[in-house]
Design a protein around this motif. Structure first.
Motif, PDB file in Angstrom:
ATOM      1  N   PHE A 168       0.969  -1.153   0.583  1.00 30.64           N
ATOM      2  CA  PHE A 168       0.100  -0.248   0.044  1.00 30.64           C
ATOM      3  C   PHE A 168       0.693   1.387   0.153  1.00 30.64           C
ATOM      4  O   PHE A 168       0.388   2.118   0.910  1.00 30.64           O
ATOM      5  CB  PHE A 168      -1.235  -0.023   1.073  1.00 30.64           C
ATOM      6  CG  PHE A 168      -2.125  -1.299   1.492  1.00 30.64           C
ATOM      7  CD1 PHE A 168      -3.017  -0.852   0.111  1.00 30.64           C
ATOM      8  CD2 PHE A 168      -1.473  -2.600   1.737  1.00 30.64           C
ATOM      9  CE1 PHE A 168      -4.037  -1.929   0.728  1.00 30.64           C
ATOM     10  CE2 PHE A 168      -2.916  -2.923   2.319  1.00 30.64           C
ATOM     11  CZ  PHE A 168      -4.345  -3.195   1.113  1.00 30.64           C
ATOM     12  N   ALA A 215      -0.497   4.880  -1.002  1.00 28.44           N
ATOM     13  CA  ALA A 215      -1.317   4.880   0.235  1.00 28.44           C
ATOM     14  C   ALA A 215      -1.174   5.870   1.060  1.00 28.44           C
ATOM     15  O   ALA A 215      -1.510   6.834   1.982  1.00 28.44           O
ATOM     16  CB  ALA A 215      -2.301   3.898   0.104  1.00 28.44           C
ATOM     17  N   HIS A 221      -6.045   0.645   2.412  1.00 25.76           N
ATOM     18  CA  HIS A 221      -6.453   2.018   1.370  1.00 25.76           C
ATOM     19  C   HIS A 221      -7.490   2.960   1.919  1.00 25.76           C
ATOM     20  O   HIS A 221      -7.372   4.211   1.523  1.00 25.76           O
ATOM     21  CB  HIS A 221      -6.045   2.079   0.276  1.00 25.76           C
ATOM     22  CG  HIS A 221      -7.572   1.144  -0.607  1.00 25.76           C
ATOM     23  ND1 HIS A 221      -7.062  -0.010  -0.140  1.00 25.76           N
ATOM     24  CD2 HIS A 221      -7.766   0.518  -0.974  1.00 25.76           C
ATOM     25  CE1 HIS A 221      -8.030  -0.725  -0.858  1.00 25.76           C
ATOM     26  NE2 HIS A 221      -8.707   0.110  -1.376  1.00 25.76           N
ATOM     27  N   CYS A 276      -6.890   5.078   4.433  1.00 27.37           N
ATOM     28  CA  CYS A 276      -5.674   6.235   4.211  1.00 27.37           C
ATOM     29  C   CYS A 276      -6.338   7.704   3.516  1.00 27.37           C
ATOM     30  O   CYS A 276      -6.480   9.109   3.744  1.00 27.37           O
ATOM     31  CB  CYS A 276      -4.852   5.909   3.291  1.00 27.37           C
ATOM     32  SG  CYS A 276      -3.598   5.020   4.636  1.00 27.37           S
ATOM     33  N   ALA A 277      -7.562   7.460   2.562  1.00 23.13           N
ATOM     34  CA  ALA A 277      -8.197   7.816   1.640  1.00 23.13           C
ATOM     35  C   ALA A 277      -8.926   8.749   2.603  1.00 23.13           C
ATOM     36  O   ALA A 277      -9.013  10.576   2.281  1.00 23.13           O
ATOM     37  CB  ALA A 277      -8.285   7.197   0.052  1.00 23.13           C
ATOM     38  N   ALA A 311      -4.676   7.489  -2.779  1.00 18.30           N
ATOM     39  CA  ALA A 311      -4.675   7.117  -1.756  1.00 18.30           C
ATOM     40  C   ALA A 311      -5.090   5.907  -2.244  1.00 18.30           C
ATOM     41  O   ALA A 311      -5.705   4.653  -2.259  1.00 18.30           O
ATOM     42  CB  ALA A 311      -5.256   7.240  -0.787  1.00 18.30           C
ATOM     43  N   LEU A 312      -6.293   6.178  -2.838  1.00 17.81           N
ATOM     44  CA  LEU A 312      -7.279   5.078  -3.624  1.00 17.81           C
ATOM     45  C   LEU A 312      -6.467   4.650  -4.664  1.00 17.81           C
ATOM     46  O   LEU A 312      -7.850   3.897  -5.675  1.00 17.81           O
ATOM     47  CB  LEU A 312      -8.636   6.019  -3.673  1.00 17.81           C
ATOM     48  CG  LEU A 312      -8.950   6.136  -2.810  1.00 17.81           C
ATOM     49  CD1 LEU A 312     -10.800   6.929  -3.201  1.00 17.81           C
ATOM     50  CD2 LEU A 312      -9.658   4.723  -1.543  1.00 17.81           C
ATOM     51  N   ASN A 352      -2.649   0.435  -5.240  1.00 16.33           N
ATOM     52  CA  ASN A 352      -3.760  -0.007  -4.125  1.00 16.33           C
ATOM     53  C   ASN A 352      -4.418  -0.960  -4.522  1.00 16.33           C
ATOM     54  O   ASN A 352      -4.571  -2.207  -3.641  1.00 16.33           O
ATOM     55  CB  ASN A 352      -3.909   0.813  -2.950  1.00 16.33           C
ATOM     56  CG  ASN A 352      -3.167   2.239  -2.773  1.00 16.33           C
ATOM     57  OD1 ASN A 352      -1.699   1.588  -1.935  1.00 16.33           O
ATOM     58  ND2 ASN A 352      -2.873   2.944  -3.100  1.00 16.33           N
ATOM     59  N   THR A 409      -4.199  -5.464  -2.788  1.00 21.55           N
ATOM     60  CA  THR A 409      -5.117  -5.674  -1.459  1.00 21.55           C
ATOM     61  C   THR A 409      -5.675  -6.445  -1.358  1.00 21.55           C
ATOM     62  O   THR A 409      -5.532  -7.775   0.109  1.00 21.55           O
ATOM     63  CB  THR A 409      -6.998  -5.065  -1.658  1.00 21.55           C
ATOM     64  OG1 THR A 409      -6.539  -3.582  -2.048  1.00 21.55           O
ATOM     65  CG2 THR A 409      -6.921  -5.331   0.106  1.00 21.55           C
TER      66      THR A 409
END
Length: 341
Positions: free
Chosen positions: A70, A73, A280, A283-284, A328-329, A333, A337
């Motif tokens: 990640f 992110a 992620h 994070c966003a 981040a998105l 990422n 996942t």
């Protein structure tokens, strides 16, 4: 998790229990029972230290792998934290040419809110890096409250920041034991605190004594409300895109039975350790919320300092925040996942 960080503990505790149980059968009295238990634990301590070393190494491997999977992110989250810290310094050090300084209360409120937002952001980042999105989600709930307060300060009339900062005296006077558990210390501070609280209530009106009394004036102007609650502040702030996320964040904080569902992993198994779910996404969400807090604070500052530099900073910061949310998105990422374990 790359490997079970508690691998070996089950067998070690089972062996300890059975061996101690065997030794206790020969104990003559209660004193011998306690002595034998103490000896068993003392003998087991070295084994515990060795197992804990393995746990520490397992956590470190997991964090490294999670950071790689990640990376965008986490880079986005670190970037918004660093940029917000830098924006705070730009405002408070007066580095812009021809800039005007807002009143001290505005400067203090801006610095306090931005500093706390960055601090909470670091805590969220630390929990996400360790693989605990549930804990990060709970800390985001605090970040959301800071977001609401920052928006209310921006939308409030001049003087709202001073009311917000001064309100600490009222909060301490209402619940002194939360801040001064030592009776002697409270006895020493009580006259000053109660005097300041009474003076502020006389100055701002009786409703200032309430939990959100600092927002009374803006709530009266915007909503016709004399005794605002937090949901009134949310209405004034009018933040978009958070309402659907608050219920889950609340359950991650409280001990209700719905909160227990947050420990169920993607395979439907109760899981108390590190995981990679939704890293992620949180994070966003954190990037978005910190961006909103900073935007509100910069705009509040700009209402006292209409310089071109502040206009430019508002535009740049908004674009940077949006760009980092998208980072981040990003698909990189999202596609990785499923690989985290």
């Amino acid at each position: 998790m790359v490997a079970d960080p508690y691998d070996g503990y089950f067998q070690a505790l089972l062996d300890l229990t059975l061996s101690t149980e065997h030794d206790l059968t020969a104990a003559d009295d209660e004193h011998d029972v306690f002595r034998q238990i103490e000896e068993s634990v003392a003998d087991f301590e070295d084994d515990l230290l060795a197992l804990a070393d393995r746990t520490w190494e397992s956590r470190a491997r997991f964090e490294r792998n999670l950071g790689e999977k990640f990376f965008l992110a986490f880079r986005a989250l670190d970037s918004i934290l660093a940029i917000t810290y830098a924006a705070t310094r730009l405002l408070t050090t007066g580095r812009f040419q021809h800039s005007k300084r807002p009143p001290h209360a505005v400067q203090y409120a801006a610095s306090a809110l931005l500093s706390r937002a960055v601090s909470v952001g670091h805590e969220i980042c630390a929990m996400l890096r360790a693989g605990f999105p549930g804990g990060a989600y709970a800390r985001w709930r605090t970040l959301y409250e800071l977001d609401v307060v920052a928006a209310v300060l921006r939308k409030g009339p001049r003087g709202t920041a001073a009311r917000y900062i001064d309100h600490r005296w009222v909060l301490v006077a209402k619940k002194p034991r939360e801040y001064f558990p030592d009776e002697d210390e409270w006895a020493q501070m009580q006259p000053k605190i109660e005097k300041m609280a009474a003076r502020l209530i006389r100055r701002y009106g009786p409703n200032y004594s309430n939990t959100y009394g600092w927002a009374t004036e803006v709530a009266r102007r915007k909503l016709g409300i004399e005794k605002p609650q937090f949901w009134h502040l949310e209405k004034i702030a009018d933040l978009k895109g958070h309402s659907a996320l608050l219920a889950g964040a609340n359950h991650s904080v409280h001990a209700d039975s719905l909160g227990g569902l947050l420990t169920i992993d993607q395979d439907g198994i109760l899981h108390s350790g590190a995981r990679s779910d939704d890293i992620h996404i949180i994070c966003a969400l954190t990037v978005k919320t910190i961006g909103e807090i900073a935007d509100s604070i910069i705009r509040m500052w700009k209402s006292y300092d209409p310089s071109a530099s502040l206009d430019t900073l508002v535009g740049l910061y908004g674009e940077l925040s949006l760009t980092l949310q998208l980072d981040a998105l990003s698909r990189t990422n999202a596609t990785r996942t499923s690989e985290a374990s």
